[in-house]
Design a protein around this motif. Sequence first.
Motif, PDB file in Angstrom:
ATOM      1  N   ASN A 174      46.747  55.168  34.818  1.00 18.12           N
ATOM      2  CA  ASN A 174      48.166  54.847  34.971  1.00 18.12           C
ATOM      3  C   ASN A 174      48.341  53.329  35.071  1.00 18.12           C
ATOM      4  N   ASP A 175      49.580  52.896  35.043  1.00 20.67           N
ATOM      5  CA  ASP A 175      49.875  51.474  35.212  1.00 20.67           C
ATOM      6  C   ASP A 175      50.138  51.207  36.685  1.00 20.67           C
ATOM      7  N   PRO A 176      49.304  50.364  37.313  1.00 22.29           N
ATOM      8  CA  PRO A 176      49.514  50.045  38.726  1.00 22.29           C
ATOM      9  C   PRO A 176      50.846  49.318  38.951  1.00 22.29           C
ATOM     10  N   ASN A 177      51.288  49.336  40.177  1.00 25.97           N
ATOM     11  CA  ASN A 177      52.543  48.715  40.575  1.00 25.97           C
ATOM     12  C   ASN A 177      52.446  47.193  40.423  1.00 25.97           C
ATOM     13  N   PRO A 178      53.256  46.590  39.546  1.00 20.77           N
ATOM     14  CA  PRO A 178      53.191  45.145  39.335  1.00 20.77           C
ATOM     15  C   PRO A 178      53.707  44.338  40.528  1.00 20.77           C
ATOM     16  N   LEU A 179      54.395  44.989  41.464  1.00 19.40           N
ATOM     17  CA  LEU A 179      54.879  44.286  42.645  1.00 19.40           C
ATOM     18  C   LEU A 179      53.841  44.258  43.763  1.00 19.40           C
ATOM     19  N   CYS A 180      52.770  45.021  43.603  1.00 15.00           N
ATOM     20  CA  CYS A 180      51.705  45.071  44.605  1.00 15.00           C
ATOM     21  C   CYS A 180      50.715  43.942  44.347  1.00 15.00           C
ATOM     22  N   GLU A 181      50.268  43.296  45.419  1.00 14.04           N
ATOM     23  CA  GLU A 181      49.309  42.194  45.310  1.00 14.04           C
ATOM     24  C   GLU A 181      48.040  42.626  44.565  1.00 14.04           C
ATOM     25  N   VAL A 182      47.559  43.810  44.825  1.00 10.39           N
ATOM     26  CA  VAL A 182      46.361  44.325  44.167  1.00 10.39           C
ATOM     27  C   VAL A 182      46.721  44.895  42.798  1.00 10.39           C
ATOM     28  N   GLY A 183      47.764  45.701  42.753  1.00  9.56           N
ATOM     29  CA  GLY A 183      48.153  46.391  41.533  1.00  9.56           C
ATOM     30  C   GLY A 183      48.410  45.473  40.359  1.00  9.56           C
ATOM     31  N   ARG A 184      49.019  44.325  40.603  1.00  4.85           N
ATOM     32  CA  ARG A 184      49.380  43.456  39.479  1.00  4.85           C
ATOM     33  C   ARG A 184      48.169  42.811  38.816  1.00  4.85           C
ATOM     34  N   ASP A 185      47.040  42.724  39.523  1.00  4.51           N
ATOM     35  CA  ASP A 185      45.865  42.055  38.951  1.00  4.51           C
ATOM     36  C   ASP A 185      44.630  42.938  38.824  1.00  4.51           C
ATOM     37  N   ILE A 186      44.714  44.182  39.262  1.00  3.29           N
ATOM     38  CA  ILE A 186      43.510  45.031  39.275  1.00  3.29           C
ATOM     39  C   ILE A 186      42.914  45.213  37.885  1.00  3.29           C
ATOM     40  N   ASN A 187      43.738  45.460  36.883  1.00  3.88           N
ATOM     41  CA  ASN A 187      43.194  45.705  35.552  1.00  3.88           C
ATOM     42  C   ASN A 187      42.493  44.479  34.964  1.00  3.88           C
ATOM     43  N   ARG A 188      43.023  43.315  35.223  1.00  5.25           N
ATOM     44  CA  ARG A 188      42.384  42.085  34.743  1.00  5.25           C
ATOM     45  C   ARG A 188      41.016  41.901  35.399  1.00  5.25           C
ATOM     46  N   HIS A 189      40.975  42.103  36.726  1.00  7.51           N
ATOM     47  CA  HIS A 189      39.709  41.925  37.445  1.00  7.51           C
ATOM     48  C   HIS A 189      38.712  43.028  37.098  1.00  7.51           C
ATOM     49  N   LEU A 190      39.190  44.245  36.919  1.00 12.07           N
ATOM     50  CA  LEU A 190      38.298  45.312  36.486  1.00 12.07           C
ATOM     51  C   LEU A 190      37.743  45.010  35.098  1.00 12.07           C
ATOM     52  N   GLY A 191      38.585  44.508  34.209  1.00  9.54           N
ATOM     53  CA  GLY A 191      38.139  44.136  32.867  1.00  9.54           C
ATOM     54  C   GLY A 191      37.024  43.108  32.912  1.00  9.54           C
ATOM     55  N   ASP A 192      37.187  42.089  33.759  1.00  8.50           N
ATOM     56  CA  ASP A 192      36.151  41.062  33.908  1.00  8.50           C
ATOM     57  C   ASP A 192      34.854  41.676  34.438  1.00  8.50           C
ATOM     58  N   LEU A 193      34.971  42.517  35.459  1.00  4.65           N
ATOM     59  CA  LEU A 193      33.805  43.170  36.050  1.00  4.65           C
ATOM     60  C   LEU A 193      33.103  44.042  35.012  1.00  4.65           C
ATOM     61  N   TYR A 194      33.869  44.826  34.268  1.00  2.33           N
ATOM     62  CA  TYR A 194      33.298  45.728  33.272  1.00  2.33           C
ATOM     63  C   TYR A 194      32.647  44.957  32.135  1.00  2.33           C
ATOM     64  N   ASP A 195      33.282  43.880  31.690  1.00  7.82           N
ATOM     65  CA  ASP A 195      32.699  43.076  30.619  1.00  7.82           C
ATOM     66  C   ASP A 195      31.337  42.521  31.038  1.00  7.82           C
ATOM     67  N   GLU A 196      31.258  41.999  32.248  1.00  8.39           N
ATOM     68  CA  GLU A 196      29.994  41.446  32.748  1.00  8.39           C
ATOM     69  C   GLU A 196      28.940  42.545  32.909  1.00  8.39           C
ATOM     70  N   THR A 197      29.350  43.694  33.419  1.00 11.56           N
ATOM     71  CA  THR A 197      28.423  44.811  33.589  1.00 11.56           C
ATOM     72  C   THR A 197      27.868  45.259  32.248  1.00 11.56           C
ATOM     73  N   GLU A 198      28.733  45.371  31.246  1.00 11.46           N
ATOM     74  CA  GLU A 198      28.268  45.787  29.924  1.00 11.46           C
ATOM     75  C   GLU A 198      27.384  44.732  29.276  1.00 11.46           C
ATOM     76  N   ARG A 199      27.670  43.456  29.491  1.00  9.81           N
ATOM     77  CA  ARG A 199      26.795  42.394  28.969  1.00  9.81           C
ATOM     78  C   ARG A 199      25.393  42.543  29.558  1.00  9.81           C
ATOM     79  N   ARG A 200      25.324  42.820  30.849  1.00 14.72           N
ATOM     80  CA  ARG A 200      24.017  42.996  31.495  1.00 14.72           C
ATOM     81  C   ARG A 200      23.314  44.250  30.988  1.00 14.72           C
ATOM     82  N   LEU A 201      24.059  45.320  30.824  1.00 15.89           N
ATOM     83  CA  LEU A 201      23.487  46.560  30.307  1.00 15.89           C
ATOM     84  C   LEU A 201      22.895  46.340  28.922  1.00 15.89           C
ATOM     85  N   VAL A 202      23.665  45.743  28.029  1.00 19.76           N
ATOM     86  CA  VAL A 202      23.196  45.504  26.663  1.00 19.76           C
ATOM     87  C   VAL A 202      21.995  44.569  26.681  1.00 19.76           C
TER      88      VAL A 202
END
Length: 135
Positions: free
Chosen positions: A92-120
Amino acid sequence: MNNGRFAISLHILVLLEKANGELLSSDYMAGSININPVLVRKELINLREHGFVMSKEGKNGGATLAKAANQIKLGAIYQSVKGNYLLGSHKNDPNPLCEVGRDINRHLGDLYDETERRLVSELDKQTLADFSARF
């Protein structure tokens, strides 16, 4: 990537490596993997498009490796089948008015990109030949 395509593709490639250039049918491979031959053919199409296998159609057809197993890195196999992020994503789309919700997808994307780089990077330390030698 929690859908099993990497495991199926790696299983197919190990079977082909062990066949030493002999053409293997999708029915034979499906019997080893214990899945429907249609799923094997689907993965063979993808593996052929990425240059890992060659195939011959017809009654005496089958598939074989397109290059030496020591030239195929496991990271390249993973990248050929990976779908969405390995660890999943928000449904789902997190609440953009929430301090966490508005940035969670960006930070998760960064975390996932780094994790996949390490995996590969780790997967690239092994070739298909290395993995196949375990059997």
